[in-house]
Write a protein that holds these residues in place. Structure first.
Motif, PDB file in Angstrom:
ATOM      1  N   TYR A  33       0.826  -1.200   0.000  1.00  0.00           N
ATOM      2  CA  TYR A  33       0.000   0.000   0.000  1.00  0.00           C
ATOM      3  C   TYR A  33       0.869   1.263   0.000  1.00  0.00           C
ATOM      4  O   TYR A  33       1.935   1.285   0.615  1.00  0.00           O
ATOM      5  CB  TYR A  33      -0.838   0.069   1.290  1.00  0.00           C
ATOM      6  N   SER A  50      -2.069  -5.990  -5.067  1.00  0.00           N
ATOM      7  CA  SER A  50      -2.334  -7.341  -4.589  1.00  0.00           C
ATOM      8  C   SER A  50      -1.662  -8.313  -5.552  1.00  0.00           C
ATOM      9  O   SER A  50      -1.971  -8.304  -6.745  1.00  0.00           O
ATOM     10  CB  SER A  50      -3.839  -7.598  -4.540  1.00  0.00           C
ATOM     11  N   ASP A  96      -2.540 -10.957   2.374  1.00  0.00           N
ATOM     12  CA  ASP A  96      -3.657 -10.601   1.501  1.00  0.00           C
ATOM     13  C   ASP A  96      -4.842 -11.501   1.792  1.00  0.00           C
ATOM     14  O   ASP A  96      -4.864 -12.661   1.389  1.00  0.00           O
ATOM     15  CB  ASP A  96      -3.221 -10.709   0.040  1.00  0.00           C
ATOM     16  N   HIS A  97      -5.818 -10.959   2.511  1.00  0.00           N
ATOM     17  CA  HIS A  97      -7.025 -11.714   2.853  1.00  0.00           C
ATOM     18  C   HIS A  97      -8.226 -11.259   2.048  1.00  0.00           C
ATOM     19  O   HIS A  97      -9.375 -11.489   2.452  1.00  0.00           O
ATOM     20  CB  HIS A  97      -7.317 -11.572   4.347  1.00  0.00           C
ATOM     21  N   SER A  98      -7.955 -10.637   0.906  1.00  0.00           N
ATOM     22  CA  SER A  98      -9.046 -10.143   0.085  1.00  0.00           C
ATOM     23  C   SER A  98     -10.006 -11.278  -0.264  1.00  0.00           C
ATOM     24  O   SER A  98      -9.582 -12.363  -0.652  1.00  0.00           O
ATOM     25  CB  SER A  98      -8.486  -9.527  -1.194  1.00  0.00           C
ATOM     26  N   GLY A  99     -11.267 -11.021  -0.087  1.00  0.00           N
ATOM     27  CA  GLY A  99     -12.268 -12.023  -0.409  1.00  0.00           C
ATOM     28  C   GLY A  99     -12.486 -13.063   0.666  1.00  0.00           C
ATOM     29  O   GLY A  99     -13.300 -13.974   0.496  1.00  0.00           O
ATOM     30  N   SER A 100     -11.792 -12.932   1.782  1.00  0.00           N
ATOM     31  CA  SER A 100     -11.953 -13.882   2.885  1.00  0.00           C
ATOM     32  C   SER A 100     -12.484 -13.148   4.112  1.00  0.00           C
ATOM     33  O   SER A 100     -12.764 -11.955   4.059  1.00  0.00           O
ATOM     34  CB  SER A 100     -10.619 -14.547   3.211  1.00  0.00           C
ATOM     35  N   SER A 101     -12.562 -13.850   5.217  1.00  0.00           N
ATOM     36  CA  SER A 101     -13.052 -13.229   6.452  1.00  0.00           C
ATOM     37  C   SER A 101     -11.923 -12.712   7.329  1.00  0.00           C
ATOM     38  O   SER A 101     -12.148 -12.242   8.431  1.00  0.00           O
ATOM     39  CB  SER A 101     -13.890 -14.238   7.244  1.00  0.00           C
ATOM     40  N   GLY A 102     -10.696 -12.792   6.816  1.00  0.00           N
ATOM     41  CA  GLY A 102      -9.555 -12.369   7.617  1.00  0.00           C
ATOM     42  C   GLY A 102      -9.338 -10.868   7.563  1.00  0.00           C
ATOM     43  O   GLY A 102      -9.937 -10.156   6.759  1.00  0.00           O
ATOM     44  N   ALA A 103      -8.445 -10.401   8.409  1.00  0.00           N
ATOM     45  CA  ALA A 103      -8.117  -8.978   8.458  1.00  0.00           C
ATOM     46  C   ALA A 103      -6.806  -8.726   7.740  1.00  0.00           C
ATOM     47  O   ALA A 103      -5.832  -9.454   7.932  1.00  0.00           O
ATOM     48  CB  ALA A 103      -8.003  -8.499   9.898  1.00  0.00           C
ATOM     49  N   ASN A 104      -6.774  -7.696   6.919  1.00  0.00           N
ATOM     50  CA  ASN A 104      -5.518  -7.239   6.329  1.00  0.00           C
ATOM     51  C   ASN A 104      -4.861  -6.310   7.337  1.00  0.00           C
ATOM     52  O   ASN A 104      -5.134  -5.116   7.369  1.00  0.00           O
ATOM     53  CB  ASN A 104      -5.778  -6.536   5.001  1.00  0.00           C
ATOM     54  N   VAL A 105      -3.999  -6.873   8.177  1.00  0.00           N
ATOM     55  CA  VAL A 105      -3.365  -6.096   9.243  1.00  0.00           C
ATOM     56  C   VAL A 105      -2.103  -5.452   8.696  1.00  0.00           C
ATOM     57  O   VAL A 105      -1.155  -6.135   8.306  1.00  0.00           O
ATOM     58  CB  VAL A 105      -3.026  -6.986  10.450  1.00  0.00           C
ATOM     59  N   LEU A 106      -2.083  -4.143   8.672  1.00  0.00           N
ATOM     60  CA  LEU A 106      -0.994  -3.419   8.029  1.00  0.00           C
ATOM     61  C   LEU A 106       0.226  -3.264   8.920  1.00  0.00           C
ATOM     62  O   LEU A 106       0.099  -2.943  10.109  1.00  0.00           O
ATOM     63  CB  LEU A 106      -1.466  -2.026   7.617  1.00  0.00           C
ATOM     64  N   THR A 107       1.379  -3.492   8.317  1.00  0.00           N
ATOM     65  CA  THR A 107       2.665  -3.126   8.901  1.00  0.00           C
ATOM     66  C   THR A 107       3.187  -1.952   8.093  1.00  0.00           C
ATOM     67  O   THR A 107       3.326  -2.049   6.875  1.00  0.00           O
ATOM     68  CB  THR A 107       3.662  -4.293   8.842  1.00  0.00           C
TER      69      THR A 107
ATOM     70  N   TYR B  33     -13.169  -5.456  11.524  1.00  0.00           N
ATOM     71  CA  TYR B  33     -12.099  -5.430  12.512  1.00  0.00           C
ATOM     72  C   TYR B  33     -11.850  -3.990  12.941  1.00  0.00           C
ATOM     73  O   TYR B  33     -11.986  -3.057  12.138  1.00  0.00           O
ATOM     74  CB  TYR B  33     -10.802  -5.993  11.912  1.00  0.00           C
ATOM     75  N   TYR B  37      -3.866   2.283  16.230  1.00  0.00           N
ATOM     76  CA  TYR B  37      -2.487   2.484  15.786  1.00  0.00           C
ATOM     77  C   TYR B  37      -1.907   3.669  16.545  1.00  0.00           C
ATOM     78  O   TYR B  37      -2.603   4.628  16.869  1.00  0.00           O
ATOM     79  CB  TYR B  37      -2.414   2.766  14.281  1.00  0.00           C
ATOM     80  N   ALA B  97     -13.931  -7.138   6.859  1.00  0.00           N
ATOM     81  CA  ALA B  97     -13.188  -8.382   6.682  1.00  0.00           C
ATOM     82  C   ALA B  97     -12.763  -8.527   5.231  1.00  0.00           C
ATOM     83  O   ALA B  97     -13.573  -8.340   4.320  1.00  0.00           O
ATOM     84  CB  ALA B  97     -14.046  -9.568   7.110  1.00  0.00           C
ATOM     85  N   GLY B  98     -11.492  -8.837   5.017  1.00  0.00           N
ATOM     86  CA  GLY B  98     -10.977  -9.025   3.666  1.00  0.00           C
ATOM     87  C   GLY B  98     -10.808  -7.751   2.868  1.00  0.00           C
ATOM     88  O   GLY B  98     -10.406  -7.788   1.710  1.00  0.00           O
TER      89      GLY B  98
END
Lengths: 117, 114
Positions: A33, A50, A96-107, B33, B37, B97-98
């Motif tokens: 990003y 992505s 990359d959790h696009s399209g899933s239920s996960g979180a895109n946790v940014l670093t 979520y 930060y 999510a996602g």
């Protein structure tokens, strides 16, 4: 390695210059990003890659040109910028959790401070 | 569409004391979520804590904990035993999510006073 590395830390350029900001990560993240942050404001999303393909372009002017040469590198090419483009430019990466239920946790990286004269 | 509101532009706390930063949000997502930060003067955004909306249990990370009230759409951050290194801008954020879209609040500038 849990870092996102951005270079340069500081950049001063004229309105006719061409320069590039660089970002690198080795966490195996497949989403990368670019954010722009003005002083005392939250970051604003510019672009998302992505799997090395541009996924989001938030109507950013064409004087900003992103590039993702491989899964670890992200560049932002700058040309004919305006003084109002002066800001902190933050790079980030995530799984990359696009399209899933996960979180895109940014670093996030530490940012490149850009000044346009 | 998502919005995040942080109603406290600036706060201060004495070293070793406890402080709570407020955040309210709105989202049309069913699964989302929430994040806090931290951005110290060194500029790097650092993830403090995250909460999965479908989990009722409040997240904790050492001295940092949240009070998540889903019905009220409230997500406050409590910092216990404040340290000088906690001095920073704190941003509350929400993401579906996602989703790649992370919506930030305007931030709360926290100063820890010796």
């Amino acid at each position: 390695d849990t870092e996102v590395t951005q270079t340069p830390k500081h950049l001063v350029m004229g309105m006719t210059n061409k320069k590039s900001l660089k970002c690198e990560q080795h966490m195996g993240h497949r989403a990368m990003y670019w954010y722009k942050q003005k002083a005392k404001k939250p970051p604003e999303l510019m672009f998302v890659y992505s799997y090395e393909k541009l996924s989001i372009n938030e109507s950013v002017p064409s004087r900003f040109s992103p590039e993702c040469p491989n899964s670890s590198l992200l560049n932002l090419h700058l040309h004919a910028l305006q003084p109002e483009d002066s800001a902190l430019y933050l790079c980030a990466s995530s799984q990359d959790h696009s399209g899933s239920s996960g979180a895109n946790v940014l670093t996030f990286g530490a940012g490149s401070r850009l000044t346009v004269l | 569409a998502q919005t995040v509101t942080q109603s406290q532009p600036e706060m201060s706390v004495q070293e070793a004391e406890t402080v709570t930063l407020s955040c309210t949000y709105d989202t049309s997502e069913n699964n989302y979520y929430l994040f806090w930060y931290k951005q110290p003067p060194s500029r790097q955004m650092i993830l403090v804590i995250r909460q999965e909306a479908y989990k009722q249990q409040n997240a904790t990370e050492n001295r940092f904990s949240v009070n998540f009230q889903k019905a009220a759409k409230s997500f406050s951050l409590k910092i216990s035993d404040s340290q000088l290194g906690d001095t920073a801008m704190y941003f509350c954020a929400v993401s579906g999510a996602g989703s790649y879209q992370l919506t930030f609040g305007k931030g709360t500038k926290l100063s820890v006073i010796p």
